[in-house]
Scaffold this motif. Structure first.
Motif, PDB file in Angstrom:
ATOM      1  N   VAL A 106      -7.464 -14.014  29.019  1.00 30.15           N
ATOM      2  CA  VAL A 106      -6.309 -13.118  29.095  1.00 30.15           C
ATOM      3  C   VAL A 106      -6.453 -11.997  28.073  1.00 30.15           C
ATOM      4  O   VAL A 106      -7.183 -12.140  27.085  1.00 30.15           O
ATOM      5  N   PRO A 107      -5.772 -10.859  28.279  1.00 30.40           N
ATOM      6  CA  PRO A 107      -5.948  -9.725  27.376  1.00 30.40           C
ATOM      7  C   PRO A 107      -5.398  -9.946  25.982  1.00 30.40           C
ATOM      8  O   PRO A 107      -5.852  -9.317  25.016  1.00 30.40           O
ATOM      9  N   ARG A 146      -6.375 -32.842  33.779  1.00 33.22           N
ATOM     10  CA  ARG A 146      -6.755 -31.443  33.914  1.00 33.22           C
ATOM     11  C   ARG A 146      -5.833 -30.586  33.059  1.00 33.22           C
ATOM     12  O   ARG A 146      -4.726 -30.983  32.711  1.00 33.22           O
ATOM     13  N   ALA A 147      -6.345 -29.401  32.721  1.00 32.35           N
ATOM     14  CA  ALA A 147      -5.572 -28.465  31.909  1.00 32.35           C
ATOM     15  C   ALA A 147      -5.983 -27.047  32.269  1.00 32.35           C
ATOM     16  O   ALA A 147      -7.054 -26.813  32.841  1.00 32.35           O
ATOM     17  N   VAL A 148      -5.125 -26.102  31.923  1.00 31.49           N
ATOM     18  CA  VAL A 148      -5.437 -24.680  32.034  1.00 31.49           C
ATOM     19  C   VAL A 148      -5.484 -24.112  30.622  1.00 31.49           C
ATOM     20  O   VAL A 148      -4.541 -24.297  29.843  1.00 31.49           O
ATOM     21  N   ASN A 149      -6.596 -23.465  30.271  1.00 34.10           N
ATOM     22  CA  ASN A 149      -6.751 -22.859  28.952  1.00 34.10           C
ATOM     23  C   ASN A 149      -6.696 -21.343  29.076  1.00 34.10           C
ATOM     24  O   ASN A 149      -7.540 -20.741  29.745  1.00 34.10           O
ATOM     25  N   LEU A 150      -5.719 -20.738  28.421  1.00 30.70           N
ATOM     26  CA  LEU A 150      -5.657 -19.287  28.317  1.00 30.70           C
ATOM     27  C   LEU A 150      -6.397 -18.892  27.035  1.00 30.70           C
ATOM     28  O   LEU A 150      -6.064 -19.381  25.950  1.00 30.70           O
ATOM     29  N   VAL A 151      -7.391 -18.025  27.160  1.00 22.36           N
ATOM     30  CA  VAL A 151      -8.244 -17.667  26.026  1.00 22.36           C
ATOM     31  C   VAL A 151      -8.135 -16.167  25.776  1.00 22.36           C
ATOM     32  O   VAL A 151      -8.343 -15.355  26.688  1.00 22.36           O
ATOM     33  N   SER A 152      -7.812 -15.790  24.540  1.00 26.01           N
ATOM     34  CA  SER A 152      -7.648 -14.384  24.175  1.00 26.01           C
ATOM     35  C   SER A 152      -8.984 -13.777  23.750  1.00 26.01           C
ATOM     36  O   SER A 152      -9.954 -14.506  23.492  1.00 26.01           O
ATOM     37  N   PRO A 153      -9.080 -12.454  23.645  1.00 28.69           N
ATOM     38  CA  PRO A 153     -10.345 -11.811  23.254  1.00 28.69           C
ATOM     39  C   PRO A 153     -10.868 -12.241  21.884  1.00 28.69           C
ATOM     40  O   PRO A 153     -12.079 -12.206  21.646  1.00 28.69           O
ATOM     41  N   ASP A 154      -9.966 -12.654  20.964  1.00 25.74           N
ATOM     42  CA  ASP A 154     -10.425 -13.094  19.642  1.00 25.74           C
ATOM     43  C   ASP A 154     -10.768 -14.580  19.600  1.00 25.74           C
ATOM     44  O   ASP A 154     -11.042 -15.130  18.539  1.00 25.74           O
ATOM     45  N   GLY A 155     -10.768 -15.251  20.764  1.00 25.66           N
ATOM     46  CA  GLY A 155     -11.192 -16.645  20.835  1.00 25.66           C
ATOM     47  C   GLY A 155     -10.087 -17.665  20.694  1.00 25.66           C
ATOM     48  O   GLY A 155     -10.347 -18.866  20.782  1.00 25.66           O
TER      49      GLY A 155
END
Length: 324
Positions: free
Chosen positions: A21-22, A97-106
């Motif tokens: 994600v942004p 199960r899971a959903v991981n939202l990952v930002s540009p800084d990790g």
């Protein structure tokens, strides 16, 4: 008694869907365009610890509950590909199960599907006992139903480790794991007084070693009453994702600990592996191998020896100070 397995890993098998994600927190919008794509891959905390241990040459066996579903097949395929023994106990509710939202800084935000478990889920005691009796050590994920296996593991005579992740020091769910393990890992992220929590684990439980990881601030090691700061290691490439860094740290620490290394060196191994994990995208499953870990750890140790130490270093019990 023959101990043909070095580490028995309990729990933490599952599947993550990775969404880059942004930014985090993610502002509300009708839709977002996800340029890197959305990927689903096998690998949750127990899987990643098992992968790390296996890559370091430790004979590893993983046991958890898996569903007869596409997610379960992804987990089974990952273990087959990496050559890691897996005991899959049937889970009618389906694979975790899971959903991981990952930002540009990790940074990462995880959304866990709690529907894929039942309150009465158990790992079969005879199976756990048999596996434990042929193992040197057991690493226990805090996923349900691993707490119920703790007495069986103790009776089998294996040493135990666990990772409490972002425990706040008070949630009673984590206490059975914290108090039963010989080696306890946790994060400082949710702790108001990390040192007090670490010492409380030692005073109330069986832990010989407690390690609190603090991201870019390194980690803190409590052993023999002394609290030591372990500096962070510079990642070998740009940081893209923090997912799996704590699991990599735990696996590398246990590699050293099971090979008789002193706790500070074990923590150095953990710092090296954790830094490396931050350079691996969440969509991949990669771990340091033994020779690379030792080479990087030696270089890091040499660099650290030439720098003044910061933070807390070898303070005896009785002179507490918060590490946050």
């Amino acid at each position: 008694m023959s101990r043909d397995t070095d580490v028995l890993v309990l729990g933490g098998a599952g599947v993550d869907t990775i969404v880059y994600v942004p930014e985090l927190p993610l502002p509300y919008a009708d839709s977002y365009m996800i340029e890197p794509g959305i990927r689903t891959r096998a690998g949750q905390t127990g899987d990643f610890v098992a992968l790390g241990l296996n890559a370091l040459g430790l004979r590893t066996h993983h046991i958890d509950m898996l569903g007869d579903d596409p997610e379960g097949e992804l987990v089974r395929a990952l273990h087959r590909e990496k050559g890691i023994a897996l005991t899959a106990v049937p889970q009618p509710a389906g694979t975790k199960r899971a959903v991981n939202l990952v930002s540009p800084d990790g940074r990462r935000l995880s959304l866990y599907d709690t529907s894929r478990a039942h309150a009465d889920d158990r790992l079969p005691e005879p199976v756990v006992r048999k596996l434990a009796e042929s193992s040197r050590h057991a690493h226990v994920s805090i996923t349900h139903p691993c707490a119920f296996a703790l007495p069986v593991l103790r009776e089998a005579g294996v040493t135990l480790s666990t990772d409490l992740h972002n425990w706040d020091g008070e949630n009673v769910y984590h206490e059975p794991f914290a108090l039963a393990a010989d080696v306890v890992f946790l994060s400082t992220a949710a702790l108001t007084d990390p040192e007090r929590t670490m010492r409380g684990i030692v005073e109330r439980g069986l832990a010989e070693v407690v390690v609190a990881t603090a991201g870019a601030d390194g980690a803190f090691l409590l052993t023999d009453g002394a609290l030591t700061h372990i500096p962070a290691v510079t990642p070998p490439a740009p940081v893209v994702d923090s997912n799996g860094a704590g699991d990599a740290f735990a696996a590398a620490f246990l590699f050293g600990w099971l090979n008789g290394e002193p706790p500070r060196r074990c923590a150095q191994y953990g710092a090296v592996a954790g830094a490396y994990a931050c350079t691996v995208p969440s969509t991949e499953t990669a771990a340091l191998h033994r020779d690379e870990l030792l080479t990087r750890a030696a270089a890091s140790e040499a660099a650290t020896a030439n720098q003044p130490r910061g933070g807390i270093t070898d303070r005896p019990h009785g002179t507490p100070r918060p590490v946050a």
